[in-house]
Design a protein around this motif. Structure first.
Motif, PDB file in Angstrom:
ATOM      1  N   UNK A 233       0.849  -1.195   0.000  1.00  0.00           N
ATOM      2  CA  UNK A 233       0.000   0.000   0.000  1.00  0.00           C
ATOM      3  C   UNK A 233       0.884   1.245   0.000  1.00  0.00           C
ATOM      4  N   UNK A 234       0.510   2.238  -0.803  1.00  0.00           N
ATOM      5  CA  UNK A 234       1.208   3.532  -0.780  1.00  0.00           C
ATOM      6  C   UNK A 234       0.378   4.530   0.006  1.00  0.00           C
ATOM      7  N   UNK A 235       0.976   5.126   1.031  1.00  0.00           N
ATOM      8  CA  UNK A 235       0.303   6.161   1.813  1.00  0.00           C
ATOM      9  C   UNK A 235       0.856   7.507   1.339  1.00  0.00           C
ATOM     10  N   UNK A 236       0.001   8.272   0.649  1.00  0.00           N
ATOM     11  CA  UNK A 236       0.448   9.508  -0.012  1.00  0.00           C
ATOM     12  C   UNK A 236       0.050  10.696   0.845  1.00  0.00           C
ATOM     13  N   UNK A 237       1.019  11.230   1.570  1.00  0.00           N
ATOM     14  CA  UNK A 237       0.752  12.284   2.538  1.00  0.00           C
ATOM     15  C   UNK A 237       0.749  11.668   3.926  1.00  0.00           C
ATOM     16  N   UNK A 238       1.534  12.255   4.836  1.00  0.00           N
ATOM     17  CA  UNK A 238       1.682  11.676   6.186  1.00  0.00           C
ATOM     18  C   UNK A 238       1.272  12.680   7.258  1.00  0.00           C
ATOM     19  N   UNK A 239       0.168  13.381   7.011  1.00  0.00           N
ATOM     20  CA  UNK A 239      -0.366  14.297   8.011  1.00  0.00           C
ATOM     21  C   UNK A 239      -1.336  13.568   8.926  1.00  0.00           C
ATOM     22  N   UNK A 240      -2.456  14.234   9.246  1.00  0.00           N
ATOM     23  CA  UNK A 240      -3.427  13.640  10.162  1.00  0.00           C
ATOM     24  C   UNK A 240      -4.007  12.343   9.626  1.00  0.00           C
ATOM     25  N   UNK A 241      -4.291  12.298   8.330  1.00  0.00           N
ATOM     26  CA  UNK A 241      -4.841  11.075   7.737  1.00  0.00           C
ATOM     27  C   UNK A 241      -3.752  10.015   7.601  1.00  0.00           C
ATOM     28  N   UNK A 242      -2.691  10.370   6.882  1.00  0.00           N
ATOM     29  CA  UNK A 242      -1.678   9.382   6.516  1.00  0.00           C
ATOM     30  C   UNK A 242      -0.973   8.767   7.715  1.00  0.00           C
ATOM     31  N   UNK A 243      -0.704   9.580   8.749  1.00  0.00           N
ATOM     32  CA  UNK A 243       0.016   9.025   9.906  1.00  0.00           C
ATOM     33  C   UNK A 243      -0.856   7.994  10.617  1.00  0.00           C
ATOM     34  N   UNK A 244      -2.159   8.252  10.659  1.00  0.00           N
ATOM     35  CA  UNK A 244      -3.067   7.293  11.296  1.00  0.00           C
ATOM     36  C   UNK A 244      -3.315   6.053  10.424  1.00  0.00           C
ATOM     37  N   UNK A 245      -3.444   6.266   9.128  1.00  0.00           N
ATOM     38  CA  UNK A 245      -3.629   5.122   8.218  1.00  0.00           C
ATOM     39  C   UNK A 245      -2.416   4.191   8.303  1.00  0.00           C
ATOM     40  N   UNK A 246      -1.222   4.779   8.245  1.00  0.00           N
ATOM     41  CA  UNK A 246       0.002   3.961   8.231  1.00  0.00           C
ATOM     42  C   UNK A 246       0.083   3.092   9.488  1.00  0.00           C
ATOM     43  N   UNK A 247      -0.258   3.670  10.641  1.00  0.00           N
ATOM     44  CA  UNK A 247      -0.190   2.902  11.891  1.00  0.00           C
ATOM     45  C   UNK A 247      -1.217   1.767  11.879  1.00  0.00           C
ATOM     46  N   UNK A 248      -2.433   2.041  11.426  1.00  0.00           N
ATOM     47  CA  UNK A 248      -3.450   0.975  11.386  1.00  0.00           C
ATOM     48  C   UNK A 248      -3.031  -0.171  10.471  1.00  0.00           C
ATOM     49  N   UNK A 249      -2.450   0.185   9.319  1.00  0.00           N
ATOM     50  CA  UNK A 249      -2.067  -0.862   8.364  1.00  0.00           C
ATOM     51  C   UNK A 249      -0.881  -1.672   8.899  1.00  0.00           C
ATOM     52  N   UNK A 250       0.061  -0.979   9.545  1.00  0.00           N
ATOM     53  CA  UNK A 250       1.205  -1.706  10.125  1.00  0.00           C
ATOM     54  C   UNK A 250       0.736  -2.642  11.239  1.00  0.00           C
ATOM     55  N   UNK A 251      -0.216  -2.173  12.052  1.00  0.00           N
ATOM     56  CA  UNK A 251      -0.724  -3.031  13.136  1.00  0.00           C
ATOM     57  C   UNK A 251      -1.404  -4.279  12.584  1.00  0.00           C
ATOM     58  N   UNK A 252      -2.065  -4.130  11.439  1.00  0.00           N
ATOM     59  CA  UNK A 252      -2.745  -5.286  10.841  1.00  0.00           C
ATOM     60  C   UNK A 252      -1.755  -6.242  10.186  1.00  0.00           C
ATOM     61  N   UNK A 253      -0.509  -5.795  10.021  1.00  0.00           N
ATOM     62  CA  UNK A 253       0.489  -6.671   9.416  1.00  0.00           C
ATOM     63  C   UNK A 253       0.585  -6.552   7.908  1.00  0.00           C
ATOM     64  N   UNK A 254       0.175  -5.406   7.365  1.00  0.00           N
ATOM     65  CA  UNK A 254       0.372  -5.202   5.922  1.00  0.00           C
ATOM     66  C   UNK A 254       1.881  -5.266   5.644  1.00  0.00           C
ATOM     67  N   UNK A 255       2.256  -6.021   4.631  1.00  0.00           N
ATOM     68  CA  UNK A 255       3.655  -6.374   4.446  1.00  0.00           C
ATOM     69  C   UNK A 255       4.556  -5.275   3.948  1.00  0.00           C
ATOM     70  N   UNK A 256       4.024  -4.397   3.102  1.00  0.00           N
ATOM     71  CA  UNK A 256       4.879  -3.383   2.499  1.00  0.00           C
ATOM     72  C   UNK A 256       4.134  -2.055   2.413  1.00  0.00           C
ATOM     73  N   UNK A 257       4.754  -1.023   2.950  1.00  0.00           N
ATOM     74  CA  UNK A 257       4.161   0.313   2.902  1.00  0.00           C
ATOM     75  C   UNK A 257       5.132   1.280   2.247  1.00  0.00           C
ATOM     76  N   UNK A 258       4.648   2.010   1.243  1.00  0.00           N
ATOM     77  CA  UNK A 258       5.392   3.155   0.725  1.00  0.00           C
ATOM     78  C   UNK A 258       4.864   4.389   1.445  1.00  0.00           C
ATOM     79  N   UNK A 259       5.744   5.132   2.096  1.00  0.00           N
ATOM     80  CA  UNK A 259       5.353   6.374   2.775  1.00  0.00           C
ATOM     81  C   UNK A 259       5.884   7.554   1.971  1.00  0.00           C
ATOM     82  N   UNK A 260       4.978   8.435   1.539  1.00  0.00           N
ATOM     83  CA  UNK A 260       5.384   9.535   0.657  1.00  0.00           C
ATOM     84  C   UNK A 260       4.973  10.878   1.271  1.00  0.00           C
ATOM     85  N   UNK A 261       5.953  11.730   1.535  1.00  0.00           N
ATOM     86  CA  UNK A 261       5.684  13.086   2.032  1.00  0.00           C
ATOM     87  C   UNK A 261       6.992  13.872   1.956  1.00  0.00           C
TER      88      UNK A 261
END
Lengths: 208, 65
Positions: A27-55
């Motif tokens: 999953x690519x998380x585009x923008x790491x503000x209020x939305x992206x920082x929370x999305x990234x944490x939820x996906x990591x907790x669920x065990x999503x294998x690969x995250x692209x973080x873009x900001x």
């Protein structure tokens, strides 16, 4: 905690089949503000294998009312700060950072992901990403957000589906230009809709 | 009859998507358009004529994230 111990715990929680799907997803998380920082944490907790973080931005004091960073991270690039935070949550998540402004010219950064999560601040950037990805990568799913500012009721935050692969979360109306600011709970509600949508897509549940 | 954001509207046939968006006051830099189940690429707004029976959904993004 070893990767094996973490993975085993997720398998027990989620079931082996579902965890296999989460672990294989990118999953690519585009923008790491209020939305992206929370999305990234939820996906990591669920065990999503690969995250692209873009900001391209750095953590500043005005972010701390709603974004998942700490005082000790002030001044850091959000990509590096979030990578640090995710490493403390999940040893299994392969986090790839891109400290750049995402534009129509570098959408190829998204090439290997299955799902694009639009977490930008500006309406024009949101539209650019949704249209750009739909045109260039019509096979990818998109979880976008529109309308989560102010202290309005949380009950208007919803997920809508457009076409086969575009999901838009939010109330569709509350503009930060009118409301003046964003508050953690309502932004988190919207981010939670996005993260939930993404996990559902990975699980093969495409309806809203 | 053309369905726009779930509402049936008459007398839209033969307008282009770009014309309809401009007349309705949309800021083209903020929208995404679904036409009959697919996202319509922006370069096609000018050349796409609305036709009877079309179903169009217009999302106008607002700021905040």
């Amino acid at each position: 905690m070893t990767k094996e111990e973490w993975y085993k715990a997720l398998e027990i929680r989620h079931g082996a089949d579902l965890q296999q799907k989460f672990s294989s997803a990118c999953v690519a998380v585009c923008g790491l503000g209020g939305l992206g920082s929370n999305v990234a944490i939820s996906l990591a907790r669920a065990g999503v294998g690969k995250l692209h973080l873009i900001d391209f931005d750095r953590v500043d004091v005005f972010n701390l009312n709603r974004q998942q960073y700490k005082i000790s991270q002030l001044g850091m690039h959000k990509t590096e700060a979030m990578k640090q935070n995710l490493a403390e949550i999940s040893p299994c998540c392969n986090v790839i950072t891109h400290t750049v402004k995402l534009t129509e010219g570098n959408l190829s950064l998204l090439a290997d992901c299955d799902i694009v999560c639009e977490c930008f601040d500006s309406a024009e950037c949101k539209a650019m990403l949704v249209n750009g990805v739909s045109e260039r990568y019509p096979e990818k799913y998109i979880a976008a957000a529109s309308g989560m500012s102010g202290l309005h009721t949380g009950n208007t935050i919803q997920t809508k589906k457009l076409g086969k692969r575009l999901y838009i979360c939010g109330d569709g109306m509350s503009d930060v230009a009118d409301d003046g600011t964003l508050f953690a709970p309502r932004v988190m509600l919207c981010a939670a809709h996005q993260a939930n949508t993404i996990l559902r897509i990975i699980a093969g549940k495409f309806e809203v | 009859m053309i369905k726009v954001n779930g509402e049936s509207i008459e007398n839209l046939a033969d307008k282009t998507v770009a014309e309809y968006l401009a007349e309705s006051g949309y800021d083209i830099g903020r929208v995404a358009v679904e036409l009959n189940g697919g996202i319509l690429p922006k370069p096609q707004y000018e050349g796409t004529l609305l036709q009877d029976g079309d179903c169009i959904e217009i999302v106008s993004f607002v700021g905040g994230g």
